[in-house]
Design a protein around this motif. Structure first.
Motif, PDB file in Angstrom:
ATOM      1  N   THR A 114       8.482  -2.513  -5.434  1.00 51.60           N
ATOM      2  CA  THR A 114       8.335  -1.460  -6.452  1.00 51.60           C
ATOM      3  C   THR A 114       9.489  -1.506  -7.454  1.00 51.60           C
ATOM      4  O   THR A 114       9.273  -1.356  -8.665  1.00 51.60           O
ATOM      5  N   PHE A 120       0.920   6.044  -2.398  1.00 51.31           N
ATOM      6  CA  PHE A 120       1.604   6.223  -3.689  1.00 51.31           C
ATOM      7  C   PHE A 120       0.672   6.234  -4.898  1.00 51.31           C
ATOM      8  O   PHE A 120       1.066   6.648  -5.974  1.00 51.31           O
ATOM      9  N   SER A 122       2.850   0.931   1.930  1.00 52.41           N
ATOM     10  CA  SER A 122       3.615   0.862   0.667  1.00 52.41           C
ATOM     11  C   SER A 122       3.663  -0.575   0.174  1.00 52.41           C
ATOM     12  O   SER A 122       3.230  -1.490   0.854  1.00 52.41           O
ATOM     13  N   ALA A 123       4.287  -0.744  -0.971  1.00 56.35           N
ATOM     14  CA  ALA A 123       4.545  -2.090  -1.494  1.00 56.35           C
ATOM     15  C   ALA A 123       5.578  -2.768  -0.592  1.00 56.35           C
ATOM     16  O   ALA A 123       6.390  -2.109   0.047  1.00 56.35           O
ATOM     17  N   ARG A 162       8.088   8.271  -6.900  1.00 58.08           N
ATOM     18  CA  ARG A 162       8.696   7.266  -6.036  1.00 58.08           C
ATOM     19  C   ARG A 162       8.698   7.720  -4.583  1.00 58.08           C
ATOM     20  O   ARG A 162       8.885   8.897  -4.295  1.00 58.08           O
ATOM     21  N   GLU A 163       8.493   6.804  -3.707  1.00 63.78           N
ATOM     22  CA  GLU A 163       8.445   7.034  -2.256  1.00 63.78           C
ATOM     23  C   GLU A 163       7.257   7.903  -1.848  1.00 63.78           C
ATOM     24  O   GLU A 163       7.262   8.544  -0.805  1.00 63.78           O
ATOM     25  N   GLY A 164       6.224   7.912  -2.695  1.00 67.05           N
ATOM     26  CA  GLY A 164       5.112   8.839  -2.477  1.00 67.05           C
ATOM     27  C   GLY A 164       4.104   8.464  -1.402  1.00 67.05           C
ATOM     28  O   GLY A 164       3.144   9.196  -1.167  1.00 67.05           O
ATOM     29  N   SER A 165       4.309   7.341  -0.724  1.00 64.05           N
ATOM     30  CA  SER A 165       3.309   6.928   0.276  1.00 64.05           C
ATOM     31  C   SER A 165       3.205   7.889   1.464  1.00 64.05           C
ATOM     32  O   SER A 165       2.135   8.036   2.056  1.00 64.05           O
ATOM     33  N   GLU A 193       1.243  -1.997  -4.182  1.00 63.44           N
ATOM     34  CA  GLU A 193       0.463  -1.462  -3.059  1.00 63.44           C
ATOM     35  C   GLU A 193      -0.906  -2.137  -2.964  1.00 63.44           C
ATOM     36  O   GLU A 193      -1.432  -2.333  -1.867  1.00 63.44           O
TER      37      GLU A 193
HETATM   38  N1  ASP Z   1       6.280   1.747  -3.083  1.00 68.21           N
HETATM   39  C1  ASP Z   1       6.591   3.060  -3.591  1.00 68.21           C
HETATM   40  C2  ASP Z   1       8.091   3.211  -3.761  1.00 68.21           C
HETATM   41  O1  ASP Z   1       8.837   2.317  -3.357  1.00 68.21           O
HETATM   42  C3  ASP Z   1       6.043   4.151  -2.749  1.00 68.21           C
HETATM   43  C4  ASP Z   1       6.607   4.232  -1.348  1.00 68.21           C
HETATM   44  O2  ASP Z   1       7.234   3.297  -0.863  1.00 68.21           O
HETATM   45  O3  ASP Z   1       6.432   5.260  -0.707  1.00 68.21           O
HETATM   46  O4  ASP Z   1       8.518   4.190  -4.294  1.00 68.21           O
END
Ligand code: ASP
Ligand code: MG
Length: 418
Positions: A43, A185, A37-38, A199-202, A120
Protein backbone atom coordinates in the motif's frame (compact mmCIF):
# COMPACT_ATOMS: atom_id res chain seq x y z
CA UNK A 1 -19.41 -18.76 10.84
CA UNK A 2 -16.06 -17.07 11.41
CA UNK A 3 -14.45 -14.01 9.86
CA UNK A 4 -10.65 -13.94 9.61
CA UNK A 5 -8.51 -10.97 8.72
CA UNK A 6 -4.92 -11.33 7.55
CA UNK A 7 -2.89 -8.12 7.42
CA UNK A 8 -0.02 -7.20 5.12
CA UNK A 9 2.69 -8.57 7.42
CA UNK A 10 1.11 -12.04 7.39
CA UNK A 11 1.24 -12.32 3.59
CA UNK A 12 4.44 -10.43 2.85
CA UNK A 13 6.19 -13.38 1.17
CA UNK A 14 5.68 -16.96 -0.04
CA UNK A 15 6.29 -18.32 3.48
CA UNK A 16 3.48 -16.08 4.73
CA UNK A 17 1.06 -17.47 2.14
CA UNK A 18 1.99 -21.02 3.09
CA UNK A 19 1.51 -20.19 6.77
CA UNK A 20 -1.89 -18.61 6.04
CA UNK A 21 -3.05 -21.86 4.44
CA UNK A 22 -1.79 -23.75 7.51
CA UNK A 23 -3.77 -21.49 9.85
CA UNK A 24 -6.90 -21.82 7.70
CA UNK A 25 -6.54 -25.62 7.57
CA UNK A 26 -7.03 -25.70 11.36
CA UNK A 27 -10.58 -24.40 10.84
CA UNK A 28 -11.78 -26.67 8.04
CA UNK A 29 -14.91 -27.65 9.92
CA UNK A 30 -16.12 -24.02 10.01
CA UNK A 31 -17.67 -21.64 7.50
CA UNK A 32 -15.01 -19.03 6.83
CA UNK A 33 -14.87 -15.60 5.24
CA UNK A 34 -11.32 -14.31 4.94
CA UNK A 35 -10.44 -10.65 4.52
CA UNK A 36 -6.93 -9.94 3.26
CA UNK A 37 -4.85 -6.73 3.08
CA UNK A 38 -2.28 -5.82 0.47
CA UNK A 39 0.95 -7.80 0.78
CA UNK A 40 3.77 -6.41 2.92
CA UNK A 41 4.34 -2.72 2.28
CA UNK A 42 2.46 -2.70 -1.04
CA UNK A 43 0.00 0.00 0.00
CA UNK A 44 2.87 2.39 0.75
CA UNK A 45 4.45 1.59 -2.62
CA UNK A 46 1.12 2.13 -4.40
CA UNK A 47 0.71 5.46 -2.56
CA UNK A 48 4.05 6.49 -4.06
CA UNK A 49 2.84 5.37 -7.48
CA UNK A 50 -0.38 7.40 -7.14
CA UNK A 51 1.66 10.47 -6.17
CA UNK A 52 4.15 9.97 -9.02
CA UNK A 53 1.32 9.59 -11.51
CA UNK A 54 -0.53 12.63 -10.19
CA UNK A 55 2.67 14.71 -10.40
CA UNK A 56 3.58 13.05 -13.73
CA UNK A 57 7.11 12.47 -12.41
CA UNK A 58 9.76 10.38 -14.17
CA UNK A 59 9.69 7.35 -11.91
CA UNK A 60 6.09 6.18 -12.56
CA UNK A 61 7.16 3.08 -14.50
CA UNK A 62 10.04 2.23 -12.12
CA UNK A 63 7.76 2.25 -9.10
CA UNK A 64 5.08 0.31 -10.91
CA UNK A 65 7.49 -2.32 -12.26
CA UNK A 66 8.95 -2.99 -8.81
CA UNK A 67 5.45 -3.49 -7.38
CA UNK A 68 4.64 -5.97 -10.12
CA UNK A 69 7.96 -7.78 -9.78
CA UNK A 70 7.48 -8.19 -6.02
CA UNK A 71 4.15 -9.95 -6.62
CA UNK A 72 5.28 -12.07 -9.57
CA UNK A 73 8.35 -13.27 -7.65
CA UNK A 74 6.14 -14.55 -4.86
CA UNK A 75 3.69 -16.20 -7.27
CA UNK A 76 6.61 -17.89 -9.02
CA UNK A 77 7.69 -19.40 -5.69
CA UNK A 78 4.21 -20.76 -4.98
CA UNK A 79 2.85 -21.97 -8.33
CA UNK A 80 3.84 -23.73 -11.58
CA UNK A 81 4.30 -21.38 -14.49
CA UNK A 82 1.07 -22.65 -16.08
CA UNK A 83 -1.12 -21.69 -13.09
CA UNK A 84 -4.08 -19.46 -13.92
CA UNK A 85 -3.19 -17.08 -11.07
CA UNK A 86 -0.58 -15.46 -13.37
CA UNK A 87 -3.36 -14.37 -15.72
CA UNK A 88 -5.67 -13.36 -12.89
CA UNK A 89 -2.99 -11.09 -11.45
CA UNK A 90 -1.99 -9.68 -14.85
CA UNK A 91 -5.64 -8.88 -15.59
CA UNK A 92 -5.90 -7.11 -12.25
CA UNK A 93 -2.90 -4.91 -12.96
CA UNK A 94 -4.51 -4.01 -16.29
CA UNK A 95 -7.01 -1.94 -14.30
CA UNK A 96 -4.24 0.57 -13.59
CA UNK A 97 -2.19 0.05 -16.76
CA UNK A 98 -4.91 1.87 -18.64
CA UNK A 99 -5.12 4.67 -16.15
CA UNK A 100 -1.35 5.28 -16.11
CA UNK A 101 -1.25 5.70 -19.89
CA UNK A 102 -3.27 8.91 -19.79
CA UNK A 103 -2.59 12.13 -17.96
CA UNK A 104 -4.49 12.54 -14.69
CA UNK A 105 -7.90 14.19 -15.12
CA UNK A 106 -9.47 13.55 -11.75
CA UNK A 107 -8.91 14.59 -8.13
CA UNK A 108 -5.94 13.14 -6.28
CA UNK A 109 -8.16 11.29 -3.81
CA UNK A 110 -10.09 9.60 -6.63
CA UNK A 111 -6.90 8.58 -8.43
CA UNK A 112 -5.41 7.35 -5.17
CA UNK A 113 -8.29 4.93 -4.57
CA UNK A 114 -8.27 3.57 -8.14
CA UNK A 115 -4.52 2.87 -7.95
CA UNK A 116 -4.00 1.83 -4.32
CA UNK A 117 -6.89 -0.67 -4.39
CA UNK A 118 -4.90 -2.90 -6.73
CA UNK A 119 -2.85 -4.10 -3.72
CA UNK A 120 -5.82 -5.90 -2.18
CA UNK A 121 -7.25 -7.05 -5.51
CA UNK A 122 -3.97 -8.81 -6.28
CA UNK A 123 -3.20 -10.20 -2.81
CA UNK A 124 -6.63 -11.84 -2.61
CA UNK A 125 -6.18 -13.43 -6.04
CA UNK A 126 -2.99 -15.04 -4.80
CA UNK A 127 -4.44 -16.13 -1.45
CA UNK A 128 -7.54 -17.67 -3.06
CA UNK A 129 -5.44 -19.50 -5.66
CA UNK A 130 -3.01 -20.76 -3.06
CA UNK A 131 -5.74 -22.04 -0.72
CA UNK A 132 -7.19 -24.01 -3.62
CA UNK A 133 -3.77 -25.36 -4.44
CA UNK A 134 -3.44 -26.44 -0.80
CA UNK A 135 -6.73 -28.32 -1.09
CA UNK A 136 -8.84 -25.75 0.79
CA UNK A 137 -11.71 -24.88 -1.51
CA UNK A 138 -11.83 -21.10 -1.75
CA UNK A 139 -13.65 -18.58 -3.86
CA UNK A 140 -12.42 -15.05 -4.69
CA UNK A 141 -15.01 -12.33 -4.12
CA UNK A 142 -14.87 -8.73 -5.38
CA UNK A 143 -15.77 -6.75 -2.27
CA UNK A 144 -16.71 -3.68 -4.33
CA UNK A 145 -20.06 -5.23 -5.16
CA UNK A 146 -20.83 -5.84 -1.46
CA UNK A 147 -19.47 -2.97 0.60
CA UNK A 148 -21.27 0.05 -0.79
CA UNK A 149 -19.95 3.49 0.09
CA UNK A 150 -20.42 7.15 -0.70
CA UNK A 151 -17.82 8.84 -2.89
CA UNK A 152 -15.66 10.36 -0.17
CA UNK A 153 -12.51 8.90 -1.71
CA UNK A 154 -9.74 7.77 0.69
CA UNK A 155 -12.13 7.82 3.67
CA UNK A 156 -15.37 6.49 2.26
CA UNK A 157 -18.44 6.07 4.45
CA UNK A 158 -20.21 2.73 4.36
CA UNK A 159 -23.86 2.74 3.28
CA UNK A 160 -25.00 0.18 5.77
CA UNK A 161 -28.48 -0.70 4.53
CA UNK A 162 -27.36 -1.38 0.98
CA UNK A 163 -24.27 -3.21 2.20
CA UNK A 164 -26.22 -5.44 4.57
CA UNK A 165 -28.69 -6.27 1.81
CA UNK A 166 -25.95 -7.29 -0.65
CA UNK A 167 -24.00 -9.31 1.89
CA UNK A 168 -26.96 -11.23 3.28
CA UNK A 169 -28.43 -11.95 -0.15
CA UNK A 170 -25.87 -14.44 -1.47
CA UNK A 171 -22.96 -14.85 0.91
CA UNK A 172 -24.52 -17.21 3.50
CA UNK A 173 -25.31 -19.65 0.68
CA UNK A 174 -21.81 -19.30 -0.84
CA UNK A 175 -20.26 -19.99 2.55
CA UNK A 176 -21.88 -23.43 2.63
CA UNK A 177 -19.97 -24.25 -0.59
CA UNK A 178 -16.49 -22.84 0.02
CA UNK A 179 -14.27 -20.46 1.91
CA UNK A 180 -14.67 -16.87 0.68
CA UNK A 181 -11.57 -14.72 0.20
CA UNK A 182 -12.14 -11.00 -0.22
CA UNK A 183 -10.37 -7.63 -0.08
CA UNK A 184 -10.01 -5.55 3.02
CA UNK A 185 -10.03 -1.74 2.89
CA UNK A 186 -12.08 -1.37 -0.34
CA UNK A 187 -15.60 -0.43 -1.22
CA UNK A 188 -17.55 0.57 -4.31
CA UNK A 189 -19.73 3.56 -5.17
CA UNK A 190 -23.09 3.44 -6.93
CA UNK A 191 -21.24 4.46 -10.14
CA UNK A 192 -18.96 1.41 -9.73
CA UNK A 193 -15.85 3.36 -8.78
CA UNK A 194 -13.50 1.95 -6.21
CA UNK A 195 -13.19 3.62 -2.80
CA UNK A 196 -10.97 2.98 0.22
CA UNK A 197 -12.03 3.11 3.85
CA UNK A 198 -8.94 4.83 5.30
CA UNK A 199 -5.45 3.43 5.92
CA UNK A 200 -5.36 0.14 7.81
CA UNK A 201 -9.06 -0.25 7.07
CA UNK A 202 -9.08 -4.01 6.51
CA UNK A 203 -9.99 -4.69 10.14
CA UNK A 204 -13.06 -2.56 9.59
CA UNK A 205 -13.97 -4.61 6.51
CA UNK A 206 -13.84 -7.78 8.63
CA UNK A 207 -16.11 -6.21 11.19
CA UNK A 208 -18.62 -5.07 8.53
CA UNK A 209 -18.92 -8.63 7.18
CA UNK A 210 -19.12 -10.11 10.67
CA UNK A 211 -21.86 -7.74 11.71
CA UNK A 212 -23.94 -8.33 8.55
CA UNK A 213 -23.50 -12.11 8.71
CA UNK A 214 -23.89 -12.30 12.48
CA UNK A 215 -20.57 -14.15 12.75
CA UNK A 216 -19.58 -16.07 15.87
CA UNK A 217 -16.34 -14.08 16.04
CA UNK A 218 -13.76 -12.10 14.09
CA UNK A 219 -10.09 -13.04 14.33
CA UNK A 220 -7.39 -10.69 13.22
CA UNK A 221 -4.10 -12.57 12.75
CA UNK A 222 -1.09 -10.47 13.69
CA UNK A 223 2.66 -10.60 14.18
CA UNK A 224 2.20 -9.98 17.93
CA UNK A 225 0.86 -12.42 20.55
CA UNK A 226 -2.25 -10.27 21.11
CA UNK A 227 -2.94 -6.75 22.36
CA UNK A 228 -0.12 -5.52 24.53
CA UNK A 229 -0.04 -2.60 26.94
CA UNK A 230 2.58 -0.89 24.77
CA UNK A 231 4.39 -1.31 21.45
CA UNK A 232 6.97 -4.09 21.95
CA UNK A 233 9.24 -2.37 19.42
CA UNK A 234 9.51 0.60 21.80
CA UNK A 235 9.19 -0.99 25.25
CA UNK A 236 10.66 -4.23 26.51
CA UNK A 237 8.56 -5.05 29.57
CA UNK A 238 5.19 -5.26 27.83
CA UNK A 239 2.30 -7.41 29.04
CA UNK A 240 -0.45 -9.01 26.94
CA UNK A 241 -4.12 -8.62 27.79
CA UNK A 242 -5.99 -11.94 27.78
CA UNK A 243 -9.27 -10.03 27.60
CA UNK A 244 -10.32 -6.44 27.01
CA UNK A 245 -13.67 -4.72 27.13
CA UNK A 246 -15.01 -3.20 23.91
CA UNK A 247 -14.85 0.22 25.52
CA UNK A 248 -11.21 -0.03 26.51
CA UNK A 249 -10.37 -1.24 22.99
CA UNK A 250 -12.28 1.71 21.50
CA UNK A 251 -10.39 4.13 23.75
CA UNK A 252 -7.04 2.59 22.85
CA UNK A 253 -7.64 2.81 19.11
CA UNK A 254 -9.01 6.33 19.46
CA UNK A 255 -5.74 7.46 21.01
CA UNK A 256 -3.73 5.86 18.24
CA UNK A 257 -3.04 2.24 19.18
CA UNK A 258 -2.45 0.82 15.71
CA UNK A 259 -3.20 -2.78 16.60
CA UNK A 260 -6.81 -2.38 15.39
CA UNK A 261 -8.44 0.17 13.10
CA UNK A 262 -10.56 2.63 15.16
CA UNK A 263 -13.82 1.95 13.30
CA UNK A 264 -13.63 -1.80 13.85
CA UNK A 265 -15.07 -2.21 17.32
CA UNK A 266 -18.38 -0.37 17.12
CA UNK A 267 -20.20 -2.72 14.70
CA UNK A 268 -18.94 -5.71 16.71
CA UNK A 269 -19.95 -4.21 20.03
CA UNK A 270 -23.43 -3.44 18.68
CA UNK A 271 -23.84 -7.02 17.51
CA UNK A 272 -22.10 -8.57 20.54
CA UNK A 273 -19.50 -10.31 18.37
CA UNK A 274 -16.13 -10.96 20.03
CA UNK A 275 -12.91 -9.82 18.35
CA UNK A 276 -9.89 -12.06 18.76
CA UNK A 277 -6.38 -10.77 18.13
CA UNK A 278 -4.09 -13.78 17.62
CA UNK A 279 -0.53 -14.48 16.44
CA UNK A 280 -0.35 -15.93 12.93
CA UNK A 281 2.94 -17.55 13.83
CA UNK A 282 1.40 -19.61 16.64
CA UNK A 283 -2.30 -20.01 15.84
CA UNK A 284 -3.23 -22.19 18.81
CA UNK A 285 -2.28 -19.41 21.26
CA UNK A 286 -5.33 -17.70 22.79
CA UNK A 287 -4.26 -14.11 21.94
CA UNK A 288 -6.54 -11.36 23.24
CA UNK A 289 -10.33 -11.50 23.24
CA UNK A 290 -12.27 -8.24 23.10
CA UNK A 291 -15.82 -8.82 24.27
CA UNK A 292 -18.73 -7.77 26.47
CA UNK A 293 -18.62 -8.09 30.22
CA UNK A 294 -14.89 -7.74 30.82
CA UNK A 295 -13.75 -5.62 33.74
CA UNK A 296 -10.09 -4.92 33.31
CA UNK A 297 -7.80 -4.21 36.23
CA UNK A 298 -4.78 -2.38 34.88
CA UNK A 299 -1.65 -3.31 36.79
CA UNK A 300 0.41 -1.67 34.09
CA UNK A 301 -0.56 1.49 32.22
CA UNK A 302 -1.45 1.36 28.54
CA UNK A 303 1.03 3.48 26.60
CA UNK A 304 0.40 4.77 23.08
CA UNK A 305 3.10 6.66 21.22
CA UNK A 306 2.29 8.72 18.15
CA UNK A 307 5.26 10.22 16.31
CA UNK A 308 5.30 12.81 13.56
CA UNK A 309 2.96 15.19 15.34
CA UNK A 310 2.47 18.91 14.78
CA UNK A 311 1.33 21.34 17.44
CA UNK A 312 -0.54 24.37 16.11
CA UNK A 313 -1.06 27.39 18.28
CA UNK A 314 -3.83 29.58 16.93
CA UNK A 315 -4.55 33.13 18.13
CA UNK A 316 -6.91 35.84 16.94
CA UNK A 317 -5.27 38.40 14.67
CA UNK A 318 -5.86 41.24 17.17
CA UNK A 319 -4.95 39.14 20.22
CA UNK A 320 -8.47 39.28 21.61
CA UNK A 321 -9.70 36.34 23.69
CA UNK A 322 -10.33 33.11 21.87
CA UNK A 323 -14.12 32.96 22.19
CA UNK A 324 -16.59 30.14 21.60
CA UNK A 325 -17.39 31.70 18.21
CA UNK A 326 -13.72 31.51 17.24
CA UNK A 327 -13.47 27.92 18.46
CA UNK A 328 -16.46 26.78 16.48
CA UNK A 329 -15.12 28.56 13.37
CA UNK A 330 -11.63 27.08 13.82
CA UNK A 331 -12.83 23.53 14.43
CA UNK A 332 -15.09 23.83 11.38
CA UNK A 333 -12.01 24.62 9.29
CA UNK A 334 -10.25 21.49 10.62
CA UNK A 335 -13.24 19.35 9.70
CA UNK A 336 -13.43 20.81 6.19
CA UNK A 337 -9.73 20.17 5.60
CA UNK A 338 -9.96 16.55 6.83
CA UNK A 339 -7.45 17.22 9.60
CA UNK A 340 -8.22 15.17 12.69
CA UNK A 341 -7.52 16.64 16.09
CA UNK A 342 -5.55 14.41 18.47
CA UNK A 343 -5.51 16.76 21.49
CA UNK A 344 -6.68 20.33 21.99
CA UNK A 345 -6.36 22.89 24.75
CA UNK A 346 -7.55 26.45 25.11
CA UNK A 347 -6.11 29.38 26.98
CA UNK A 348 -7.23 33.01 26.98
CA UNK A 349 -5.18 34.00 23.98
CA UNK A 350 -4.56 30.84 22.06
CA UNK A 351 -6.01 27.53 21.02
CA UNK A 352 -3.48 24.68 20.79
CA UNK A 353 -4.12 21.64 18.65
CA UNK A 354 -2.01 18.55 18.12
CA UNK A 355 -2.50 16.75 14.79
CA UNK A 356 -0.77 14.13 12.63
CA UNK A 357 1.66 15.54 10.07
CA UNK A 358 -0.19 14.93 6.80
CA UNK A 359 1.20 17.58 4.40
CA UNK A 360 -1.50 17.15 1.74
CA UNK A 361 -4.21 18.18 4.17
CA UNK A 362 -2.23 20.32 6.59
CA UNK A 363 -0.93 22.79 4.00
CA UNK A 364 -4.47 23.52 2.90
CA UNK A 365 -5.61 23.99 6.49
CA UNK A 366 -2.72 26.32 7.33
CA UNK A 367 -3.46 28.51 4.32
CA UNK A 368 -7.09 28.62 5.35
CA UNK A 369 -6.33 29.48 9.00
CA UNK A 370 -3.71 32.08 8.11
CA UNK A 371 -6.33 34.11 6.29
CA UNK A 372 -8.08 34.92 9.60
CA UNK A 373 -5.81 33.93 12.51
CA UNK A 374 -2.21 34.03 13.65
CA UNK A 375 -0.81 30.51 13.57
CA UNK A 376 2.46 29.27 15.02
CA UNK A 377 3.51 25.70 14.70
CA UNK A 378 6.01 23.16 15.91
CA UNK A 379 6.66 19.93 14.05
CA UNK A 380 8.46 16.63 14.63
CA UNK A 381 6.80 16.10 17.99
CA UNK A 382 5.60 13.01 19.80
CA UNK A 383 2.23 12.56 21.45
CA UNK A 384 2.36 10.19 24.40
CA UNK A 385 -0.97 8.94 25.70
CA UNK A 386 -1.13 6.93 28.90
CA UNK A 387 -4.33 5.23 30.01
CA UNK A 388 -4.55 4.14 33.64
CA UNK A 389 -1.35 5.99 34.46
CA UNK A 390 0.46 5.42 37.70
CA UNK A 391 2.15 7.98 39.88
CA UNK A 392 5.48 8.10 38.03
CA UNK A 393 4.52 6.99 34.53
CA UNK A 394 4.43 10.42 32.93
CA UNK A 395 7.60 11.57 34.66
CA UNK A 396 9.50 8.49 33.48
CA UNK A 397 8.25 8.75 29.92
CA UNK A 398 9.19 12.39 29.53
CA UNK A 399 12.68 12.34 31.07
CA UNK A 400 15.06 14.39 28.92
CA UNK A 401 12.25 15.72 26.75
CA UNK A 402 10.60 19.13 26.58
CA UNK A 403 6.88 19.05 27.30
CA UNK A 404 4.90 21.41 25.08
CA UNK A 405 1.39 20.46 26.18
CA UNK A 406 0.00 18.31 28.96
CA UNK A 407 -3.52 17.18 29.69
CA UNK A 408 -4.46 14.88 32.52
CA UNK A 409 -7.88 13.45 33.24
CA UNK A 410 -8.98 10.71 35.61
CA UNK A 411 -8.03 7.79 33.34
CA UNK A 412 -5.93 9.32 30.61
CA UNK A 413 -2.84 11.50 30.50
CA UNK A 414 -1.58 13.04 27.27
CA UNK A 415 1.65 14.91 26.72
CA UNK A 416 3.11 16.41 23.58
CA UNK A 417 6.90 16.35 23.74
CA UNK A 418 9.89 17.32 21.65
N1 ASP B 1 -3.55 -2.24 2.88
C1 ASP B 1 -4.19 -1.15 3.57
C2 ASP B 1 -3.17 -0.36 4.36
O1 ASP B 1 -2.00 -0.76 4.42
C3 ASP B 1 -5.29 -1.61 4.46
C4 ASP B 1 -4.88 -2.49 5.61
O2 ASP B 1 -3.77 -3.03 5.63
O3 ASP B 1 -5.66 -2.66 6.53
O4 ASP B 1 -3.50 0.66 4.89
MG1 MG C 1 -1.88 -3.40 7.12
Amino acid sequence: MLVFKFGGASVKDAAGMINLAKVVSLYQDQQLLIVVSAMGKTTNALEKLAKAYFDQSDDIQDIYESIKRYHYDIIAELFDSSASVFDDVANTFVEIDWMLEDEPQDSYDFIYDQIVSVGELVSTRIVAAYLNKAGLKAQWLDVRGYIHTDNKYREANVQWDKTRESITLSIPEQLTQSIIVTQGFLGGTSENFTTTLGREGSDYTASIFASCLNADSVTTWKDVPGILNADPKLFDDTVKFDELSYNEAIEMTYYGATVIHPKTIKPLKNAGIPLLVKPFGDPTQPGTVIKEGVTNVFKKPVIIIKNNQVLLSISTSDYSFVSEDHLSDIIGRFAKSHVKINVMQTSALSFSVCVDYTPEYLDKLLKNLNSSYKVKYNSDLTLITVRHYLHDTIKNLTIGKTTLLEQISRNTAQVVVK
